[in-house]
Design a protein around this motif. Structure first.
Motif, PDB file in Angstrom:
ATOM      1  N   GLY A 100      30.860  44.245  46.678  1.00 18.96           N
ATOM      2  CA  GLY A 100      30.361  44.264  45.272  1.00 18.96           C
ATOM      3  C   GLY A 100      30.686  45.748  44.654  1.00 18.96           C
ATOM      4  O   GLY A 100      31.123  46.025  43.446  1.00 18.96           O
ATOM      5  N   LEU A 101      30.920  46.800  45.798  1.00 23.08           N
ATOM      6  CA  LEU A 101      31.095  48.401  45.371  1.00 23.08           C
ATOM      7  C   LEU A 101      32.738  48.323  45.141  1.00 23.08           C
ATOM      8  O   LEU A 101      32.883  49.134  44.210  1.00 23.08           O
ATOM      9  N   PHE A 102      33.590  47.765  45.934  1.00 23.06           N
ATOM     10  CA  PHE A 102      34.948  47.909  45.947  1.00 23.06           C
ATOM     11  C   PHE A 102      35.669  46.707  45.672  1.00 23.06           C
ATOM     12  O   PHE A 102      36.974  47.043  45.501  1.00 23.06           O
ATOM     13  N   GLY A 103      35.247  45.715  45.367  1.00 26.01           N
ATOM     14  CA  GLY A 103      36.184  44.567  45.054  1.00 26.01           C
ATOM     15  C   GLY A 103      36.410  43.689  46.196  1.00 26.01           C
ATOM     16  O   GLY A 103      36.186  44.314  47.519  1.00 26.01           O
ATOM     17  N   THR A 104      37.008  42.476  46.013  1.00 25.85           N
ATOM     18  CA  THR A 104      37.410  41.440  47.025  1.00 25.85           C
ATOM     19  C   THR A 104      38.432  42.094  47.754  1.00 25.85           C
ATOM     20  O   THR A 104      38.711  41.511  49.074  1.00 25.85           O
ATOM     21  N   GLY A 105      39.355  42.850  47.463  1.00 20.94           N
ATOM     22  CA  GLY A 105      40.704  43.115  48.009  1.00 20.94           C
ATOM     23  C   GLY A 105      40.422  43.907  49.479  1.00 20.94           C
ATOM     24  O   GLY A 105      40.782  43.865  50.334  1.00 20.94           O
ATOM     25  N   ILE A 106      39.219  44.860  49.038  1.00 21.34           N
ATOM     26  CA  ILE A 106      38.946  45.871  50.008  1.00 21.34           C
ATOM     27  C   ILE A 106      38.065  45.085  51.125  1.00 21.34           C
ATOM     28  O   ILE A 106      38.133  45.151  52.468  1.00 21.34           O
ATOM     29  N   GLN A 107      37.327  44.364  50.623  1.00 18.26           N
ATOM     30  CA  GLN A 107      36.157  43.280  51.534  1.00 18.26           C
ATOM     31  C   GLN A 107      37.139  42.534  52.365  1.00 18.26           C
ATOM     32  O   GLN A 107      36.815  42.190  53.567  1.00 18.26           O
ATOM     33  N   SER A 108      38.484  42.035  51.779  1.00 21.62           N
ATOM     34  CA  SER A 108      38.936  41.004  52.706  1.00 21.62           C
ATOM     35  C   SER A 108      39.696  41.865  53.911  1.00 21.62           C
ATOM     36  O   SER A 108      39.709  41.215  54.889  1.00 21.62           O
ATOM     37  N   TYR A 109      39.879  43.225  54.008  1.00 22.64           N
ATOM     38  CA  TYR A 109      40.345  43.890  55.068  1.00 22.64           C
ATOM     39  C   TYR A 109      39.227  43.968  56.163  1.00 22.64           C
ATOM     40  O   TYR A 109      39.430  43.668  57.282  1.00 22.64           O
ATOM     41  N   PHE A 110      38.005  44.158  55.625  1.00 24.79           N
ATOM     42  CA  PHE A 110      36.675  44.195  56.849  1.00 24.79           C
ATOM     43  C   PHE A 110      36.541  42.455  57.103  1.00 24.79           C
ATOM     44  O   PHE A 110      36.294  42.334  58.149  1.00 24.79           O
ATOM     45  N   THR A 111      36.845  41.572  56.329  1.00 28.49           N
ATOM     46  CA  THR A 111      36.490  40.265  56.759  1.00 28.49           C
ATOM     47  C   THR A 111      37.774  39.856  57.740  1.00 28.49           C
ATOM     48  O   THR A 111      37.611  39.199  58.956  1.00 28.49           O
ATOM     49  N   GLU A 266      31.330  43.909  41.301  1.00 31.84           N
ATOM     50  CA  GLU A 266      32.478  42.775  41.752  1.00 31.84           C
ATOM     51  C   GLU A 266      32.966  41.898  40.745  1.00 31.84           C
ATOM     52  O   GLU A 266      34.182  41.733  40.750  1.00 31.84           O
ATOM     53  N   ILE A 267      32.400  41.587  39.709  1.00 33.78           N
ATOM     54  CA  ILE A 267      32.860  40.983  38.440  1.00 33.78           C
ATOM     55  C   ILE A 267      33.756  42.031  37.674  1.00 33.78           C
ATOM     56  O   ILE A 267      34.882  41.621  37.014  1.00 33.78           O
ATOM     57  N   SER A 268      33.314  43.415  37.561  1.00 42.31           N
ATOM     58  CA  SER A 268      34.554  44.099  37.004  1.00 42.31           C
ATOM     59  C   SER A 268      35.733  44.143  37.760  1.00 42.31           C
ATOM     60  O   SER A 268      36.672  44.773  37.056  1.00 42.31           O
ATOM     61  N   LYS A 269      35.710  44.434  39.003  1.00 40.67           N
ATOM     62  CA  LYS A 269      36.780  44.533  39.668  1.00 40.67           C
ATOM     63  C   LYS A 269      37.755  43.439  39.501  1.00 40.67           C
ATOM     64  O   LYS A 269      38.809  43.376  39.496  1.00 40.67           O
ATOM     65  N   GLU A 270      37.082  42.063  39.437  1.00 36.32           N
ATOM     66  CA  GLU A 270      37.803  40.708  38.973  1.00 36.32           C
ATOM     67  C   GLU A 270      38.586  40.988  38.009  1.00 36.32           C
ATOM     68  O   GLU A 270      39.804  40.843  37.687  1.00 36.32           O
ATOM     69  N   PHE A 271      38.074  41.472  36.955  1.00 35.91           N
ATOM     70  CA  PHE A 271      38.617  41.803  35.615  1.00 35.91           C
ATOM     71  C   PHE A 271      39.746  42.752  35.648  1.00 35.91           C
ATOM     72  O   PHE A 271      40.792  42.529  35.155  1.00 35.91           O
ATOM     73  N   LYS A 272      39.502  43.823  36.422  1.00 35.44           N
ATOM     74  CA  LYS A 272      40.590  44.724  36.463  1.00 35.44           C
ATOM     75  C   LYS A 272      41.796  44.251  37.015  1.00 35.44           C
ATOM     76  O   LYS A 272      43.054  44.671  36.662  1.00 35.44           O
ATOM     77  N   VAL A 273      41.527  43.392  38.276  1.00 39.79           N
ATOM     78  CA  VAL A 273      42.788  42.706  38.832  1.00 39.79           C
ATOM     79  C   VAL A 273      43.423  41.903  37.828  1.00 39.79           C
ATOM     80  O   VAL A 273      44.625  42.037  37.874  1.00 39.79           O
ATOM     81  N   ASN A 517      33.872  59.070  52.789  1.00 42.19           N
ATOM     82  CA  ASN A 517      35.015  60.269  53.073  1.00 42.19           C
ATOM     83  C   ASN A 517      36.070  59.970  52.169  1.00 42.19           C
ATOM     84  O   ASN A 517      36.684  60.704  51.910  1.00 42.19           O
ATOM     85  N   SER A 518      36.251  58.709  51.551  1.00 40.06           N
ATOM     86  CA  SER A 518      37.325  58.365  50.988  1.00 40.06           C
ATOM     87  C   SER A 518      37.291  57.981  49.303  1.00 40.06           C
ATOM     88  O   SER A 518      35.977  57.872  48.887  1.00 40.06           O
ATOM     89  N   ARG A 519      38.299  57.980  48.739  1.00 37.34           N
ATOM     90  CA  ARG A 519      38.075  57.258  47.248  1.00 37.34           C
ATOM     91  C   ARG A 519      39.232  55.968  47.326  1.00 37.34           C
ATOM     92  O   ARG A 519      40.195  55.877  48.098  1.00 37.34           O
ATOM     93  N   THR A 520      38.816  55.043  46.600  1.00 38.36           N
ATOM     94  CA  THR A 520      39.488  53.774  46.541  1.00 38.36           C
ATOM     95  C   THR A 520      40.905  53.842  45.736  1.00 38.36           C
ATOM     96  O   THR A 520      41.166  55.007  44.920  1.00 38.36           O
ATOM     97  N   SER A 521      41.704  53.116  46.071  1.00 44.88           N
ATOM     98  CA  SER A 521      43.023  53.256  45.551  1.00 44.88           C
ATOM     99  C   SER A 521      43.089  52.721  44.185  1.00 44.88           C
ATOM    100  O   SER A 521      42.319  51.679  43.822  1.00 44.88           O
ATOM    101  N   PRO A 522      43.771  53.647  43.441  1.00 45.24           N
ATOM    102  CA  PRO A 522      43.789  52.930  41.829  1.00 45.24           C
ATOM    103  C   PRO A 522      44.382  51.360  41.567  1.00 45.24           C
ATOM    104  O   PRO A 522      44.304  50.923  40.981  1.00 45.24           O
ATOM    105  N   ARG A 523      45.253  51.050  42.748  1.00 47.15           N
ATOM    106  CA  ARG A 523      45.950  49.788  42.647  1.00 47.15           C
ATOM    107  C   ARG A 523      44.900  48.796  43.304  1.00 47.15           C
ATOM    108  O   ARG A 523      44.660  48.985  44.317  1.00 47.15           O
ATOM    109  N   LEU A 524      44.700  47.732  42.864  1.00 47.39           N
ATOM    110  CA  LEU A 524      43.668  46.760  42.894  1.00 47.39           C
ATOM    111  C   LEU A 524      44.550  45.646  43.613  1.00 47.39           C
ATOM    112  O   LEU A 524      45.565  45.339  43.142  1.00 47.39           O
TER     113      LEU A 524
END
Length: 727
Positions: A100-111, A266-273, A517-524
């Motif tokens: 929800g906070l960082f999008g499904t791309g970063i979520q897939s790494y933890f999955t 999450e929906i906002s991140k999907e639109f950005k992608v 400690n981090s900032r998310t990557s501008p590339r989604l």
């Protein structure tokens, strides 16, 4: 009911009226084999359809009713078990928060981390079940004592004892020498002759790593195919409209404000992608031929320079490994133990930085920059492990060397009396070093950097900013660790358990790094593309681990005085011995035929036929997809034509809310309120007639106008949306 499912259009009628069209729709639903549960209609309409599908005068038997009830109960039980499993699933709440906070791309790494954790845990359980527990339970008599070999080694009368004279317990734990006599390493596994027990520990020890690698391959391949992006197969022209996401992405079961906040992000991140991918595609389409040629030449020049850097890095790893193995003096041993892992870590840290510097100097497009850096980082990671393994083989197994001990024993017996333990220690040290380096970098570099950036002001600190959380970099690090585990599976059977602990801790450390400690990557990154990339790199790592393991099992002599296979010329020789001892003559002949050339030709012919059938089916599916896309396009154009006709007729006939006639219900049947044969609900199967029915409380709310002598009345219909979308 009989009138609904049995009537047809009277002959001679040029165009069916609303009643006939509704009856045709009911006939189609009655004759359809699609389960009622899969139809896109409300529950009230599904009950009507289920009653219509039962033939008139025929009642289901008691057995059919009982079977239907059992199927319903089993389905509900299965759904309840799945919901319960998801509720008790590992890290479900954390994954939901990250998505929800960082999008499904970063979520897939933890999955992906969770997937690797389950793979390692399953590998350890298989090894413990088939090797450790039988070995502890059977207590096989060790009738093969360690051989007292007299080694003729040049320059020394006995092997160097510097390793045994070092007694620092903490350092022994880090290097693995404290566990040399435990089941962590190969040398502690011993068993009697194969005729003394009904269960063969040797065969279980040999086949367990192979079966675990095969299981990992199947699981990775299944996950890879499941996350395979569909756009390369459907083509660039197939793009789902953003309006579909707008009206169907929201979950109306959400009532908690925190969950609603995460869902919005999450929906906002999907639109950005979606928008970013569309923008990149348009940028590529707008390039001229001259620009494409210039980018191609620049791409080739950059790859040549990076290839030279990778070759230099590989040479450094090779000579570092060789030097650490050839020099075992007491005063240098402490520093040389972690020389190869240190060089590998330095290469993998400095290599991507140099890649980024070279790529940015050439001013390539952003998408090309990322692809070039990513591909060469994958090559560098996997090649460094491959050259490390080859250097170990050259030093320990005398690959390309002709020394006295190598000719006599098949390996460097002067320096490595139990070479499997030595190789297992190297992979153990590499795994320990990777984890400790990740922990040290998190708390000694990333955390102080965040504290300094947050508390100090200035241009330098604004430029420095927090560390960027790069998904590909983290994926490559965890894939490298998993590849090391697979490569050491034969020499260090309990290494998957150690890696399971490391991955479990890595999840929480990376989560803390991401949130604090981090900032998310501008590339989604899209979740499907990320998952496909993760599994592809993991399969390459698995292939890198299988090749040396297969060579060692089939061609290299085991240590004479430790382990299970000292009496065999190669570990695989235990398989023919057990086949001759345990299988009857018919089974032996069958296995001999399966391994002969006579069986290979029919097998190749069968595989060729299967491959031909798969290719033909793939081509047929691609053609069917193209035809369906054309049909969908024509349907959309037809509906637009109907809408234009409707607008023109309404503008000619007057206001829309003029009264119209009410059509009677055929046969006294209760008509479902949401059926619209002309504009079907999303996913509704089968062709529809170009007529617009009624819904939303009006049984046949049709407004008829008289467009002319040759036109039938054009009715108006509003259909009911699915349950996940507000009407």
């Amino acid at each position: 009911m009989a009138g609904v499912c049995g009537s047809g259009r009277p002959p001679g009628e040029l165009e069916p009226g609303p009643t006939e069209l509704w009856e045709q729709e009911m006939e189609r639903l009655c004759a359809s084999r699609i389960p009622v549960r899969a139809l896109p209609y409300p529950m009230e309409d599904k009950r009507v359809i289920r009653r219509l599908r039962v033939p008139e005068g025929e009642q289901p038997s008691c057995w059919e009713r009982w079977q239907s009830q059992r199927q319903t109960e089993r389905r509900r039980l299965r759904d309840s078990v799945q919901r319960l499993a998801r509720g008790f699933g590992l890290w479900e709440a954390a994954l939901y928060e990250i998505g929800g906070l960082f999008g499904t791309g970063i979520q897939s790494y933890f999955t992906f981390l969770r997937f690797l954790l389950l793979l390692n845990l399953l590998t350890f359980l298989l090894t413990a079940s088939f090797v450790l527990l039988p070995l502890v339970w059977l207590h096989p008599p060790v009738t093969e004592p360690a051989l007292n070999l007299t080694l003729q080694c040049p320059g020394s009368d006995q092997p160097p004892a510097s390793l045994q004279r070092f007694h620092n317990q903490f350092w022994n734990i880090l290097t693995g020498r404290a566990f040399n006599n435990t089941f962590l390493f190969y040398g502690a596994y011993r068993a009697g002759p194969e005729t003394s027990s009904a269960y063969s520990v040797r065969l279980a020890y040999l086949l367990s790593p192979l079966f675990c690698l095969l299981l990992c391959f199947c699981g990775t391949l299944r996950r890879m195919v499941k996350g395979l992006p569909q756009k390369p197969f459907l083509g660039r022209g197939h793009r789902r409209a953003l309006s579909t996401k707008v009206f169907s992405s929201w979950d109306f079961c959400i009532h908690v404000p925190e969950a609603a906040f995460l869902k919005k992000h999450e929906i906002s991140k999907e639109f950005k992608v979606e928008l970013e991918e569309q923008w990149r595609f348009e940028q590529v389409q707008q390039q001229t031929r001259a620009q494409r040629a210039y980018h191609l030449l620049t791409y080739l020049r950059i790859n040549l320079l990076i290839g030279l850097l990778v070759a230099g890095a590989i040479s450094a790893i090779f000579w570092a490994t060789k030097y650490s193995q050839d020099n075992k003096e007491e005063e240098l041993f402490l520093l040389l133990q972690y020389l190869p892992p240190g060089v590998i870590a330095m290469v993998n840290f400095l290599g991507p930085l140099l890649f980024v510097f070279l790529v940015q100097l050439e001013n390539l497009p952003p998408n090309t920059e990322v692809n070039v850096i990513l591909i060469w980082c994958v090559v560098l990671k996997l090649t460094s492990l491959g050259i490390f393994s080859f250097s170990l083989g050259q030093t320990v197994l005398c690959l390309g060397r002709n020394t006295t001990s190598c000719k006599s024993y098949g390996y460097n017996a002067c320096d490595y009396q139990c070479w499997e333990n030595s190789v297992g220690e190297e992979f153990y040290k590499l795994s320990i070093f990777n984890f400790l380096l990740m922990v040290a970098f998190t708390f000694l570099v990333t955390l102080p950097r965040r504290l300094l950036v947050d508390r100090l002001s200035g241009r330098f600190w604004a430029w420095l900013d927090r560390e960027e959380f790069l998904v590909p970099k983290n994926v490559l690090d965890i894939v490298a660790g998993q590849t090391v585990t697979w490569m050491g599976l034969f020499y260090c059977p309990l290494l998957p358990l150690l890696n399971t602990i490391f991955i479990f801790l890595t999840f929480y450390i990376k989560k803390y790094t991401l949130l604090r400690n981090s900032r998310t990557s501008p590339r989604l990154f899209r979740a499907s593309s990320s998952t496909f990339f993760f599994q592809l790199v993991l399969l390459l790592g698995l292939l890198l681990a299988v090749l040396p393991l297969g060579y060692v099992i089939t061609s290299i002599h085991s240590s004479w005085d430790c382990g299970l296979f000292g009496a065999y010329s190669a570990p695989w020789q235990v398989v023919p011995e057990l086949v001759a001892l345990r299988l009857p003559l018919v089974g032996q002949r069958t296995l001999h035929y399966l391994g002969s050339h006579a069986f290979s030709f029919p097998l190749l012919l069968l595989l060729s036929l299967v491959l031909t059938a798969c290719v033909s089916q793939s081509q047929a599916n691609a053609q069917a997809i193209q035809e369906l896309r054309k049909q969908l396009l024509w349907q959309v154009k037809d509906k637009w034509h109907l809408v234009e006709d409707l607008s023109r007729l309404l503008s000619e006939s007057g206001p829309i809310d003029s009264p119209g006639p009410e059509f009677p219900r055929p046969g006294g049947a209760s008509r479902p309120r949401s059926f619209c044969p002309g504009f079907p609900c999303p996913g509704s199967p089968g062709p529809r007639s170009p007529w617009l029915g009624s819904s939303l409380g009006h049984p046949a709310g049709i407004h008829s106008h008289s467009p002319g002598p040759h036109r039938s009345p054009v009715p108006v219909c509003r259909f009911r949306y699915p349950s996940t979308v507000e009407p």
